[in-house]
Design a protein around this motif. Sequence first.
Motif, short mmCIF file in Angstrom:
data_model
loop_
_atom_site.label_atom_id
_atom_site.label_comp_id
_atom_site.label_asym_id
_atom_site.label_seq_id
_atom_site.Cartn_x
_atom_site.Cartn_y
_atom_site.Cartn_z
N ILE A 2 0.85 -1.19 0.00
CA ILE A 2 0.00 0.00 0.00
C ILE A 2 0.88 1.24 0.00
O ILE A 2 1.78 1.36 0.84
CB ILE A 2 -0.92 0.02 1.24
CG1 ILE A 2 -1.74 -1.29 1.35
CG2 ILE A 2 -1.83 1.25 1.23
CD1 ILE A 2 -2.63 -1.59 0.17
N ALA A 3 0.62 2.16 -0.92
CA ALA A 3 1.32 3.44 -0.96
C ALA A 3 0.60 4.42 -0.05
O ALA A 3 -0.63 4.53 -0.09
CB ALA A 3 1.34 3.98 -2.39
N TYR A 20 -2.60 0.47 12.00
CA TYR A 20 -3.57 -0.52 11.53
C TYR A 20 -2.89 -1.49 10.55
O TYR A 20 -3.05 -2.72 10.67
CB TYR A 20 -4.76 0.17 10.86
CG TYR A 20 -5.57 -0.73 9.97
CD1 TYR A 20 -6.61 -1.49 10.49
CD2 TYR A 20 -5.30 -0.84 8.60
CE1 TYR A 20 -7.35 -2.34 9.67
CE2 TYR A 20 -6.03 -1.67 7.79
CZ TYR A 20 -7.06 -2.42 8.32
OH TYR A 20 -7.78 -3.27 7.51
N LEU A 21 -2.15 -0.94 9.57
CA LEU A 21 -1.50 -1.79 8.57
C LEU A 21 -0.50 -2.73 9.21
O LEU A 21 -0.44 -3.92 8.87
CB LEU A 21 -0.82 -0.93 7.50
CG LEU A 21 -1.75 -0.06 6.64
CD1 LEU A 21 -0.93 0.88 5.75
CD2 LEU A 21 -2.70 -0.90 5.82
N GLU A 27 1.92 -4.81 4.14
CA GLU A 27 3.09 -4.04 3.78
C GLU A 27 2.68 -2.69 3.21
O GLU A 27 1.66 -2.58 2.52
CB GLU A 27 3.94 -4.79 2.75
CG GLU A 27 4.59 -6.02 3.31
CD GLU A 27 5.50 -6.69 2.30
OE1 GLU A 27 5.64 -6.19 1.16
OE2 GLU A 27 6.08 -7.73 2.65
N TYR A 28 3.48 -1.68 3.48
CA TYR A 28 3.20 -0.33 2.98
C TYR A 28 4.51 0.39 2.72
O TYR A 28 5.57 0.00 3.21
CB TYR A 28 2.36 0.46 3.98
CG TYR A 28 3.07 0.73 5.28
CD1 TYR A 28 3.84 1.88 5.44
CD2 TYR A 28 2.99 -0.17 6.34
CE1 TYR A 28 4.52 2.12 6.63
CE2 TYR A 28 3.66 0.07 7.53
CZ TYR A 28 4.41 1.22 7.67
OH TYR A 28 5.08 1.44 8.85
N CYS A 57 3.12 -0.46 -6.01
CA CYS A 57 2.13 -0.67 -4.95
C CYS A 57 0.80 -1.03 -5.60
O CYS A 57 0.48 -0.56 -6.69
CB CYS A 57 1.97 0.59 -4.10
SG CYS A 57 3.46 1.02 -3.17
N GLU A 58 0.05 -1.87 -4.91
CA GLU A 58 -1.24 -2.33 -5.43
C GLU A 58 -2.32 -1.26 -5.31
O GLU A 58 -3.13 -1.05 -6.21
CB GLU A 58 -1.67 -3.59 -4.68
CG GLU A 58 -3.00 -4.13 -5.10
CD GLU A 58 -3.47 -5.28 -4.22
OE1 GLU A 58 -4.65 -5.65 -4.35
OE2 GLU A 58 -2.69 -5.79 -3.41
N LYS A 59 -2.36 -0.59 -4.15
CA LYS A 59 -3.36 0.44 -3.85
C LYS A 59 -2.67 1.54 -3.07
O LYS A 59 -1.54 1.38 -2.62
CB LYS A 59 -4.51 -0.13 -3.02
CG LYS A 59 -5.36 -1.14 -3.73
CD LYS A 59 -6.50 -1.61 -2.83
CE LYS A 59 -7.30 -2.68 -3.52
NZ LYS A 59 -7.32 -3.93 -2.76
#
Length: 142
Positions: A2-3, A20-21, A27-28, A57-59
């Motif tokens: 996540i970006a 939270y992540l 992963e972020y 990043c996916e989202k």
Amino acid sequence: MIALGSDHGGYGLKQEIIGYLEEKGIEYKDYGCYDESPCDYPVFGKKAAQAVVSGECEKGILICGTGIGISIAANKIKGVRAALCHDVFSAKATREHNDANMLALGARVVGPGLALMIVDTFLNTEFSNAERHQKRIDMLEE
């Protein structure tokens, strides 16, 4: 992955989202900002958006005071579908119907509890793959 991107107004809420992540083992990558010093949201919104479009990043999740400015900045990047959400229903609908790849939040609009519910919904809702929705997304991408 996540970006994440925020300005100074969204920094505190971004820290809540990072917690939270980490708790969920997601992963972020944080593209800034890194403290509450005044800064410009377009810089960080665009960096996070470019990471999503490039596939790094996916989202993505973006946060500024209202969520408006940073979502506008991200949506300037071709291939980004950033949705400003202030409720869980909108987060669910934008994933199911728009296949939104970035969530924008307003730190001065939603509190941390609601924000985390919105993030959870956004990250855990799949695109419906309905033909009518895909057709509209294709129209946006033209």
